[in-house]
Write an enzyme that holds these catalytic residues in place. Structure first.
Site, short mmCIF file in Angstrom:
data_model
loop_
_atom_site.label_atom_id
_atom_site.label_comp_id
_atom_site.label_asym_id
_atom_site.label_seq_id
_atom_site.Cartn_x
_atom_site.Cartn_y
_atom_site.Cartn_z
N ASN A 48 0.78 -1.23 0.11
CA ASN A 48 -0.17 -0.05 0.03
C ASN A 48 0.97 1.18 -0.01
OD1 ASN A 48 -2.36 -1.48 0.11
ND2 ASN A 48 -2.79 -1.62 2.08
N ASP A 104 2.34 -3.03 -7.31
CA ASP A 104 1.85 -3.19 -5.67
C ASP A 104 1.15 -4.64 -5.60
OD1 ASP A 104 -0.57 -2.76 -7.12
OD2 ASP A 104 -1.12 -1.20 -6.18
N ASP A 122 -5.88 -0.21 -3.67
CA ASP A 122 -5.59 0.06 -4.94
C ASP A 122 -6.77 0.84 -5.71
OD1 ASP A 122 -5.51 -1.14 -8.05
OD2 ASP A 122 -3.47 -0.99 -7.49
N HIS A 123 -7.89 0.17 -5.84
CA HIS A 123 -8.91 1.06 -6.61
C HIS A 123 -9.36 2.32 -5.85
CE1 HIS A 123 -9.45 -3.07 -8.15
NE2 HIS A 123 -10.58 -2.75 -8.98
N ASP A 126 -6.67 4.58 -7.51
CA ASP A 126 -7.22 4.69 -9.17
C ASP A 126 -8.34 5.60 -9.35
OD1 ASP A 126 -4.98 2.98 -9.64
OD2 ASP A 126 -6.40 1.27 -9.83
#
Length: 420
Positions: A48, A104, A122-123, A126
């Site tokens: 992360n 990642d 992650d999302h 993004d």
């Protein structure tokens, strides 16, 4: 009290990430590079941290826009924008973001930290990058404060929503032969570099003229659009194709008994939340206006886009959370309420023939936009904080360190996943 109900927290342990990337660029060029690049990172670096570093680079690019192009935040916007060398830094920064966003997951498998928290984090990054990227790319192509920039925002957010919607129903993050996270980002990097060499006015050149086919039939009969607007048309065509393929993937998952919906058309209904939320923003943007307070043509345009992006990140964040916890699809998001009320107030002249209650002048409209941005930022920060707190405490992991809890509740170092 936590954000995630207890019975849904129990589903986190059963979650397993599944992804498919059919891109030839990924297979033969990028993935070999990513595999070597991730080995440069020590095992004590949490995945992360890598994800957040990538988003920080894009955010720094955004700050350089504000610093070197301060007129973008004023009523007077210059076409030329920031110095040309700055676009090269944007291109490098975006490529680094793509690289860090790709490794990642590899780092998570190396450190044994793969799981639902990484998927959420992650999302989430993004989703934030999507709006920041739209602002920067629109500036690089000379779109500025215009409906074309709004169109770019809608197309980009729609692609992201579509991917998340598809992953929720199929359980698989599917990237086709041409996708936004791979080829789309590389195209924007190319746009930055081109603008760095030739300046933003290069995108005013007509596409058929540049290709030397403006006098050849049938191209001579097709509108000879500028390059920047042609790119928007190309994006719209790609979006249509993505919608079709995503729905086919959802249907195949349903037929194979792997999807979350047994109805043929129910997944399509769950595309409506994006349509509704977008319609609210468009209704506010397209209000009748007064004097010079029209949002798109004013300094309120940038905070408006950022507020919209934060509300979208909150929306898709709840969708991803529903995916990793096997929860029902979140068709409604309370964060739309304020924007809906603001859109209604601004459109009183059109709907009822009376003046707005709050947005009676340019200054008040600006206050409402900035207040919406503040509400959206606080709401998304609250969502992120509570979700991270719930997941880390329940699974006994840390968000930014490679640690886990043992049977006695003490922190220990995570062991690398030797099967990755």
């Amino acid at each position: 009290m936590g954000y995630i109900p207890r019975h849904l927290l129990e589903n986190l342990k059963a979650y397993k990430y599944r992804g498919t990337d059919k891109s030839l660029v990924t297979r033969y060029i990028l993935n070999p590079f990513w595999t070597r690049f991730v080995e440069l990172w020590p095992l004590w670096v949490a995945p992360n941290v890598i994800t957040l570093t990538g988003l920080s680079i894009v955010f720094f690019n955004f700050l350089t826009l504000l610093y070197y192009d301060p007129l973008y935040l004023t009523e007077k916007e210059e076409f030329e924008g920031p110095p040309h060398w700055l676009y090269f830094t944007w291109g490098i920064g975006l490529f680094l973001y793509q690289t860090l966003d790709a490794i990642d997951g590899k780092q998570a498998r190396r450190t044994g930290m793969a799981g639902p928290l990484g998927e959420m984090f992650d999302h989430g990054c993004d989703a934030l990058n999507t709006t920041l990227g739209c602002v920067l790319a629109g500036r690089a192509m000379g779109l500025g404060r215009s409906w074309w920039t709004v169109t770019s925002q809608i197309a980009t957010l729609c692609n992201f929503y579509l991917t998340t919607w598809e992953e929720y129903h199929t359980g698989v993050l599917f990237l086709g032969y041409f996708s936004g996270p791979v080829e789309g980002i590389l195209m924007i990097v190319a746009i930055y570099l081109t603008t760095g060499f030739y300046g933003p006015r290069v995108w005013e050149n007509k596409i058929w003229t540049v290709l030397g086919i403006d006098n050849i039939s049938p191209f001579s009969k097709i509108p000879n659009l500028p390059l920047n607007k042609s790119f928007m048309v190309f994006a719209a065509a790609g979006l249509s194709i993505n919608i079709f393929h995503s729905y086919l993937n959802v249907l195949q998952a349903r037929k194979a008994g792997k999807g979350k919906s047994h109805s043929r058309y129910h997944p399509l209904v769950l595309l409506l939340p994006f349509v509704v939320s977008t319609a609210i923003q468009i209704a506010w943007l397209s209000h009748p206006g007064f004097n010079d307070s029209y949002i798109i043509q004013s300094a309120s345009f940038l905070p408006f886009l950022l507020a919209w992006g934060l509300q979208f990140a909150h929306q898709v964040g709840r969708m991803i959370l529903a995916h990793v916890t096997s929860a029902p699809f979140p068709a409604w998001d309370w964060i739309w309420i304020w924007s809906a009320l603001a859109a209604l107030d601004a459109n009183f002249p059109r709907l009822f023939g009376i003046s707005p209650i709050i947005q009676t002048n340019a200054r008040n409209t600006s206050y409402v936009v900035w207040f919406t941005f503040a509400i959206s930022l606080l709401a998304y920060a609250r969502f992120v904080t509570l979700v991270i707190h719930d997941i880390t405490n329940y699974l006994g992991i840390a968000c930014f360190t490679v640690r886990k809890k043992d049977e006695n509740g003490h922190w220990k170092n995570a062991q690398p996943d030797k099967t990755s």
